[in-house]
Design a protein around this motif. Sequence first.
Motif, PDB file in Angstrom:
ATOM      1  N   THR A   1       0.823  -1.221   0.000  1.00 43.69           N
ATOM      2  CA  THR A   1       0.000   0.000   0.000  1.00 43.69           C
ATOM      3  C   THR A   1       0.849   1.259   0.000  1.00 43.69           C
ATOM      4  O   THR A   1       0.330   2.350  -0.183  1.00 43.69           O
ATOM      5  N   ALA A   2       2.154   1.110   0.259  1.00 44.89           N
ATOM      6  CA  ALA A   2       3.063   2.266   0.235  1.00 44.89           C
ATOM      7  C   ALA A   2       4.346   1.844  -0.463  1.00 44.89           C
ATOM      8  O   ALA A   2       5.360   1.580   0.186  1.00 44.89           O
ATOM      9  N   PRO A   3       4.321   1.734  -1.761  1.00 43.33           N
ATOM     10  CA  PRO A   3       5.457   1.185  -2.519  1.00 43.33           C
ATOM     11  C   PRO A   3       6.765   1.926  -2.314  1.00 43.33           C
ATOM     12  O   PRO A   3       7.836   1.351  -2.507  1.00 43.33           O
ATOM     13  N   ALA A   4       6.726   3.161  -1.881  1.00 36.79           N
ATOM     14  CA  ALA A   4       7.956   3.941  -1.743  1.00 36.79           C
ATOM     15  C   ALA A   4       8.462   3.984  -0.304  1.00 36.79           C
ATOM     16  O   ALA A   4       9.319   4.798   0.029  1.00 36.79           O
ATOM     17  N   ASN A   5       7.926   3.088   0.546  1.00 40.72           N
ATOM     18  CA  ASN A   5       8.317   3.191   1.955  1.00 40.72           C
ATOM     19  C   ASN A   5       9.715   2.652   2.243  1.00 40.72           C
ATOM     20  O   ASN A   5      10.233   2.802   3.350  1.00 40.72           O
ATOM     21  N   GLY A   6      10.348   1.988   1.288  1.00 38.05           N
ATOM     22  CA  GLY A   6      11.721   1.529   1.464  1.00 38.05           C
ATOM     23  C   GLY A   6      11.879   0.337   2.376  1.00 38.05           C
ATOM     24  O   GLY A   6      13.007  -0.034   2.738  1.00 38.05           O
ATOM     25  N   CYS A   7      10.796  -0.298   2.775  1.00 38.51           N
ATOM     26  CA  CYS A   7      10.876  -1.442   3.679  1.00 38.51           C
ATOM     27  C   CYS A   7      11.619  -2.598   3.004  1.00 38.51           C
ATOM     28  O   CYS A   7      11.335  -2.950   1.864  1.00 38.51           O
ATOM     29  N   ILE A   8      12.582  -3.183   3.715  1.00 46.02           N
ATOM     30  CA  ILE A   8      13.367  -4.306   3.203  1.00 46.02           C
ATOM     31  C   ILE A   8      12.932  -5.560   3.951  1.00 46.02           C
ATOM     32  O   ILE A   8      13.089  -5.650   5.169  1.00 46.02           O
ATOM     33  N   PRO A   9      12.367  -6.539   3.249  1.00 49.91           N
ATOM     34  CA  PRO A   9      11.872  -7.729   3.953  1.00 49.91           C
ATOM     35  C   PRO A   9      13.004  -8.524   4.586  1.00 49.91           C
ATOM     36  O   PRO A   9      14.139  -8.535   4.102  1.00 49.91           O
ATOM     37  N   ILE A  10      12.683  -9.196   5.706  1.00 54.82           N
ATOM     38  CA  ILE A  10      13.656  -9.976   6.468  1.00 54.82           C
ATOM     39  C   ILE A  10      13.231 -11.438   6.464  1.00 54.82           C
ATOM     40  O   ILE A  10      12.064 -11.765   6.689  1.00 54.82           O
ATOM     41  N   ASN A  11      14.200 -12.292   6.237  1.00 50.09           N
ATOM     42  CA  ASN A  11      14.001 -13.738   6.303  1.00 50.09           C
ATOM     43  C   ASN A  11      14.509 -14.225   7.648  1.00 50.09           C
ATOM     44  O   ASN A  11      15.710 -14.197   7.917  1.00 50.09           O
ATOM     45  N   LEU A  12      13.604 -14.658   8.519  1.00 52.60           N
ATOM     46  CA  LEU A  12      14.004 -15.120   9.850  1.00 52.60           C
ATOM     47  C   LEU A  12      14.358 -16.605   9.879  1.00 52.60           C
ATOM     48  O   LEU A  12      14.599 -17.140  10.958  1.00 52.60           O
ATOM     49  N   PHE A  13      14.405 -17.245   8.722  1.00 52.61           N
ATOM     50  CA  PHE A  13      14.631 -18.687   8.712  1.00 52.61           C
ATOM     51  C   PHE A  13      16.045 -18.989   8.230  1.00 52.61           C
ATOM     52  O   PHE A  13      16.412 -18.686   7.099  1.00 52.61           O
TER      53      PHE A  13
ATOM     54  N   PRO B   1      20.411 -19.192   9.281  1.00 56.47           N
ATOM     55  CA  PRO B   1      21.428 -18.193   9.606  1.00 56.47           C
ATOM     56  C   PRO B   1      21.682 -17.251   8.443  1.00 56.47           C
ATOM     57  O   PRO B   1      21.641 -17.623   7.284  1.00 56.47           O
ATOM     58  N   GLY B   2      21.938 -16.004   8.781  1.00 52.17           N
ATOM     59  CA  GLY B   2      22.249 -15.024   7.748  1.00 52.17           C
ATOM     60  C   GLY B   2      21.055 -14.530   6.978  1.00 52.17           C
ATOM     61  O   GLY B   2      21.207 -13.910   5.920  1.00 52.17           O
ATOM     62  N   GLY B   3      19.844 -14.760   7.473  1.00 54.03           N
ATOM     63  CA  GLY B   3      18.655 -14.356   6.741  1.00 54.03           C
ATOM     64  C   GLY B   3      18.398 -12.865   6.756  1.00 54.03           C
ATOM     65  O   GLY B   3      17.600 -12.373   5.968  1.00 54.03           O
ATOM     66  N   VAL B   4      19.053 -12.166   7.671  1.00 53.91           N
ATOM     67  CA  VAL B   4      18.906 -10.716   7.718  1.00 53.91           C
ATOM     68  C   VAL B   4      20.025 -10.121   6.868  1.00 53.91           C
ATOM     69  O   VAL B   4      21.200 -10.221   7.210  1.00 53.91           O
ATOM     70  N   SER B   5      19.666  -9.504   5.783  1.00 52.19           N
ATOM     71  CA  SER B   5      20.676  -8.964   4.874  1.00 52.19           C
ATOM     72  C   SER B   5      21.382  -7.767   5.497  1.00 52.19           C
ATOM     73  O   SER B   5      20.873  -7.146   6.434  1.00 52.19           O
ATOM     74  N   GLN B   6      22.550  -7.450   4.965  1.00 56.06           N
ATOM     75  CA  GLN B   6      23.281  -6.281   5.446  1.00 56.06           C
ATOM     76  C   GLN B   6      22.478  -5.010   5.235  1.00 56.06           C
ATOM     77  O   GLN B   6      22.501  -4.096   6.068  1.00 56.06           O
ATOM     78  N   ALA B   7      21.765  -4.945   4.123  1.00 63.97           N
ATOM     79  CA  ALA B   7      20.956  -3.764   3.853  1.00 63.97           C
ATOM     80  C   ALA B   7      19.844  -3.615   4.888  1.00 63.97           C
ATOM     81  O   ALA B   7      19.550  -2.509   5.363  1.00 63.97           O
ATOM     82  N   ALA B   8      19.209  -4.741   5.231  1.00 63.33           N
ATOM     83  CA  ALA B   8      18.141  -4.690   6.233  1.00 63.33           C
ATOM     84  C   ALA B   8      18.703  -4.328   7.603  1.00 63.33           C
ATOM     85  O   ALA B   8      18.109  -3.529   8.343  1.00 63.33           O
ATOM     86  N   ALA B   9      19.847  -4.928   7.951  1.00 64.12           N
ATOM     87  CA  ALA B   9      20.461  -4.617   9.239  1.00 64.12           C
ATOM     88  C   ALA B   9      20.801  -3.145   9.341  1.00 64.12           C
ATOM     89  O   ALA B   9      20.578  -2.491  10.373  1.00 64.12           O
ATOM     90  N   ALA B  10      21.324  -2.575   8.258  1.00 61.38           N
ATOM     91  CA  ALA B  10      21.688  -1.157   8.259  1.00 61.38           C
ATOM     92  C   ALA B  10      20.463  -0.260   8.381  1.00 61.38           C
ATOM     93  O   ALA B  10      20.530   0.824   8.955  1.00 61.38           O
ATOM     94  N   ARG B  11      19.337  -0.716   7.833  1.00 59.79           N
ATOM     95  CA  ARG B  11      18.124   0.112   7.875  1.00 59.79           C
ATOM     96  C   ARG B  11      17.450   0.065   9.240  1.00 59.79           C
ATOM     97  O   ARG B  11      16.966   1.093   9.745  1.00 59.79           O
ATOM     98  N   TYR B  12      17.414  -1.112   9.837  1.00 56.53           N
ATOM     99  CA  TYR B  12      16.613  -1.280  11.046  1.00 56.53           C
ATOM    100  C   TYR B  12      17.433  -1.243  12.342  1.00 56.53           C
ATOM    101  O   TYR B  12      16.873  -1.054  13.417  1.00 56.53           O
ATOM    102  N   MET B  13      18.743  -1.454  12.259  1.00 49.98           N
ATOM    103  CA  MET B  13      19.599  -1.384  13.442  1.00 49.98           C
ATOM    104  C   MET B  13      20.356  -0.059  13.362  1.00 49.98           C
ATOM    105  O   MET B  13      21.382   0.049  12.700  1.00 49.98           O
TER     106      MET B  13
END
Length: 1004
Positions: A544-556, A558-570
Amino acid sequence: MPGPGHQHARFGGEEIHMAHDSLKHFFRVSSAAIALATVVHAAPAVAQQGDAAPAGDAASDAADRDIIVTGSRLGRTGYDAPTPVNVVGAERMNNLAISNVADALNQIPSFRAMSTPQMNSFRISGNIGARTLDLRGLGATRTLTLVDGRRFVASADNGTVDVNSIPSILVQRAEVVTGGASAAYGADAVAGVVNLILDSKLNGIKADMNSGISQRGDARTFYAGLAGGTDFAGGRGHVIAGIEYSREWGMGACEVRSWCAKYTNYVPNPGYNTTTKTSTNGLPATLVLDHVRFLYNENGILSGATKPNGTGGTTTLGQQVLNVGATSLPNALRNKQFDSNGNLVDYQIGSLLSGLFQQKEFDSTQPYLVGLSPTTLMVPTRHVSSMVHANYDLTDTIQLSGEFMYAHVVGGPAVSTPPLDGPATIDINNPYISAATRATILAADPAITKLLVNHSAVTSVGPSNVATTTIDTYRAAIGLKGEIGTGWNWDIYYTYGRVKSRIDDVNNRLKEWNNAIDAVRVTGANVGTSGLAIGSIVCRTTLTAPANGCIPINLFGPGGVSQAAAARYMVPEWQTRTYQQHVVALNLRGSPFSTWAGEVKVAIGGEYRRDTAVGYTDANTLAGNFISAQTTALPFTKTTVAEGYFEAGVPLLKDSALGKSLDVDGAIRFSHYEPFGDATTWKVGLVYTPVSELTFRVTRSRDVRAPTAQESSPNSTTIQLPLPDPFVGGNTNQFVVTGGNPNLHLERANTFTAGIVFRPSFIRGLNLSVDYYDIKVDGAIDSLTGPAITTACKNQNLLCNLIQFNPNGSVNTIFSNFQNLSQLHAEGLELVADYRFPAFGGDIDLQLNANYVIDLKTIGATGLVTQLDNWTGNNGSVTNIQGVPAYKIDGIMTYSIGDWAFTWHHRYVPKGILDPTKIAPGDAGYDINNPNSVNINYVSARYYLDFAAKVKIADTRMGGAFEVYGNINNVFDKGQPAQLRLIGNALHFDSIGRAFKIGIRATF
């Protein structure tokens, strides 16, 4: 390898490595002395009160008469003061190779080492690695820290002083009043006063440098200090200056010590039925076990599921318990984890699984076991502190003085927990779940719509909340002092203090993380006009907000959290603080007349003080964007105090038939605190010496503590929560106010001390004092949860004033912020002794400090009593250990012969209680079906021995002298007791183990 923070070192590293090589040779030479220590360590000893020379030494007695002892504005010696005074001098620090005066003080049993590099993790109310002082276990906010009798600017929201900011190389001695002293020094001296006396008459140059390391190659330290003093203007003036640098590299996480790496923790007994309060497996309700791991790993463990219940709600299956539960998972889904492809695979559950805990040793085939948090056992610190002080005789009777102090203190990084999703709620159609797994789940129960997954992102993003604090302290003082006639003197001074502090916390998770784990695959049905590629994986919010920049995370997997996601959310967060203090004071002392027993001494004076605090924080914290914010803003707070005091000492007997001497000391102080109201504090003391060998002393005082910036801040938060409402039944939406409270009042305390001083003529050189203390604090500042307040109002008719009701009788608002709610009580006995005598061609000095706690407790507003004495365990949060042992003994024996001196330092902590709320086998009232039953409820005793040696080497070419010294701390390498949970209890037990230090001092 260097410890945490090594990459930030600018100097000191080479000295560490050179000293490491020198240690081996130095302590090989001292091995014979260590053997001697094992023979004498059990011998009884009495300890010197600080570093005073033995009674009967005329020169020492003359020097003592010039000391103005803390706790009184009148001149007295320590053993002759009506209030117990312990003097800890530079000689103790030198003998034990201690470079920081706070470390020396925290060895004294009357102190509780609440804030040290071994105790501090990330605490917003204080500073990482700070060294603050806490007498009697009543909290550091109730111990007043002074420098040369003057207040020091606060270093934290809770008003405490970080002693790292004061150059220890210039501290001549510390005078400790272990009883109330508000009448002499104003608010906050409820538990006592620590007055750091600087060596303002230093003449010449002195230097000190040392380096240390633990036997295991960590806990490295380096210290260098330089100080000097000289006359100027033909002797009319004198100036001293000093600077020191200290660095501690700290220690790593729990695994670096075997006593911690065994992961001892509490586990609720899975065979205990909390409804019927019965044990079904023969074990008590709580178990203290080794090898306890959290039910998390990097793969993600399936801990439960939810499905619609047909009435608009959901039913939870499993409830974070894989094998038991009100509604269990289907058999096909139990004991499962995910692999990196999102497939369900077997997970070998440990024994005694209960909630989020399992007993499970490390398994190389399942490496992603999460044990304790990576909180460091000892945080790195470094500081530079400096001071210059000068005085100049304007006339023969008036002297001008000025000083300036600057310190830069860095604490950290301190490492907190890794990100834990416990459990994360994952939609059954999450694209990172394989088709085979989805089919297996729906085959087991077609109604399941969401999965509960326990996941730890340890390897993907590392720990969260890695924090560092930086404190810059500036303090300036200017004063005049002089004489009026014969026997009268006066002083007036102004001090200004300013502290700028900053906390930087990296890797804190944004709430957006929760959106990122709710991933979906874009289909033709939901692509719409967003421009999203069909088949791509995005966050649900992105639909519903295509420009929100949300990067999906795979919790399944090891290593499912990408560096890009880690940088955005941590992301980092920060807070700043500025504390300022202005003090103007005037004091007049003298003797207006004499009685038949001697001079009457009086002191009168006044003081004005203004303390302010303000702080800011980052935009994400202000906007509430973090899952759990670790920093806060602090709105501007101000406290002003205007006060005046009068003190008198009246001798009533001197060399009479009724006794050798009798002196009465009294003081009264009136204070106006804005905004906390008025207070009148007072003390009355009596010192009676019937014969020269025996002295009795007694004091009664009324003391106060003012609220801190943290407590009185208007920084309150109001949130609405559904909470139980005992007045109308069920849950209702209630507003809960938390945080500061500018309407607080002063805490008030009553203190009584009584003691005896024994200096027998038949044992020349022995001084011994035993003092009883009893401190009661009313209106202690505390906060309670909303449900605790409503329950107390309903059931006990208490705290109803903290509730606002709706017209229908339901709860509208609960004031759960700081209030004057509680009571504190500290009662005990303190022993101080010293004895010097010639032996074996030299001299032996014995020093003893001991403290026996009769009672230490808090009494909450609801009447709940928390007993803190005889408690040496850790029953909960690592940062909330508060108990004290029933007694502590600290003894020192120093043997000096010629240019050599050898010192043995003995520390003993007796067996104590692990958790005062629990009952174990052997305790009165133990019942295996009691919900408070536990299998172990004691902490073993610990005896520690430290050994130090020093030798003087004259240098005739430079006209000075050198002293080479070294020590072995914890000679027998005793770890913390095996029963302690989590990362132990560094309040009372050593975390480092055997450690070495070598150094050199020089004087010119």
